[in-house]
Write a protein that holds these residues in place. Structure first.
Motif, short mmCIF file in Angstrom:
data_model
loop_
_atom_site.label_atom_id
_atom_site.label_comp_id
_atom_site.label_asym_id
_atom_site.label_seq_id
_atom_site.Cartn_x
_atom_site.Cartn_y
_atom_site.Cartn_z
N HIS A 125 35.48 -19.92 15.40
CA HIS A 125 36.70 -20.07 14.59
C HIS A 125 37.91 -19.44 15.29
CE1 HIS A 125 34.92 -21.96 11.14
NE2 HIS A 125 34.03 -21.00 10.99
N GLU A 126 37.72 -18.26 15.87
CA GLU A 126 38.85 -17.60 16.54
C GLU A 126 39.42 -18.47 17.65
OE1 GLU A 126 39.41 -14.54 20.02
OE2 GLU A 126 38.19 -13.64 18.44
N HIS A 127 38.56 -18.97 18.53
CA HIS A 127 39.05 -19.76 19.67
C HIS A 127 39.70 -21.06 19.20
CE1 HIS A 127 37.43 -16.83 22.30
NE2 HIS A 127 36.16 -17.16 22.13
N ALA A 128 39.17 -21.67 18.15
CA ALA A 128 39.79 -22.88 17.63
C ALA A 128 41.18 -22.59 17.08
CB ALA A 128 38.91 -23.50 16.55
N LEU A 129 41.32 -21.49 16.36
CA LEU A 129 42.62 -21.13 15.79
C LEU A 129 43.63 -20.79 16.89
CD1 LEU A 129 41.33 -18.98 12.81
CD2 LEU A 129 42.67 -21.08 12.61
N GLU A 130 43.17 -20.16 17.95
CA GLU A 130 44.08 -19.81 19.05
C GLU A 130 44.69 -21.05 19.70
OE1 GLU A 130 42.13 -15.56 20.54
OE2 GLU A 130 41.60 -17.42 21.54
#
Length: 234
Positions: A55-60
């Motif tokens: 989720h973090e990398h997708a949001l970034e």
């Protein structure tokens, strides 16, 4: 040795978390505490971390650019929902609030001091906010000359804009830099696309190389950089 007969770099740039700072260890400790608070101490922290990373990398990489604190908070919120764990008011700031206190690996400050004494200029290029990384940099003995963040560039790795911004701020061409990192999926993509020299610090965490890129050298920890540079006359 691919780096042989290449020019001595003007700058050494470092990824911060996992390369200089004990990211995996600190993240697992924070996640264990989080799970214990929720009565889910039996859940392996690696399970939550894997979902959170996704989720973090997708949001970034989703416009518009947002601070790491925002990305981290929303990433954790989505992770808890996906795993069916209850959300509490203090959850959003838990991970981001712990990052700045994560310590360096044992060899890091001594190695940075050796590299600095050899005349190298040292910079960090990191996927974070200025205020978060300040706590980590304060633990590095005043040896870092520049800190360049995703907040400053308005972009997160593996987007090459962060490295383009870093090279512009340092006043160098990519060929004048050697980048040292532990994160293949973030930093190696930029090295491949931009063409700067790159040393992978493989600390045995199970991270895998990209299928279409191999670093110019691989070391087991930061002490290997000093040994490598000695063989190169740097």
């Amino acid at each position: 040795m691919p780096l042989k007969n290449t020019p001595r770099p003007l700058w050494l740039t470092f990824d911060c978390y996992g390369t200089l700072i004990q990211w995996d260890e600190g993240l697992q400790e924070a996640v264990r505490e989080l799970l214990a608070r929720k009565g889910a101490a039996g859940t392996p922290p690696e399970e939550l971390i894997a979902v959170y990373d996704r989720h973090e990398h997708a949001l970034e990489q989703t416009p518009p650019h947002r601070s790491f604190r925002e990305v981290s908070g929303e990433g954790l919120q989505r992770t808890l929902a996906e795993l069916g764990l209850p959300e509490s008011p203090g959850d959003a700031g838990l991970l981001a609030g712990r990052i700045g206190a994560m310590p360096p690996f044992p060899e890091v400050v001594g190695v940075l001091r050796t590299l600095k004494a050899a005349g190298h200029r040292l910079a960090i290029v990191s996927n974070t906010d200025d205020d978060i990384i300040a706590g980590n940099v304060a633990q590095l003995g005043g040896l870092i000359d520049r800190v360049i963040t995703a907040q400053q560039a308005g972009a997160y790795k593996p987007d090459r804009r962060l490295f383009d911004h870093a090279h512009a701020q340092l006043g160098v061409q990519p060929a004048e830099v050697v980048h040292i990192c532990a994160s293949p999926h973030l930093d190696h993509a930029a090295a491949r696309d931009i063409g700067f020299r790159c040393i992978w610090v493989d600390r045995g965490t199970g991270r895998r190389l990209l299928p279409d890129y191999h670093p110019d050298a691989t070391v087991g920890d930061l002490r290997g950089v000093v040994d490598l540079f000695a063989t190169l006359g740097w």
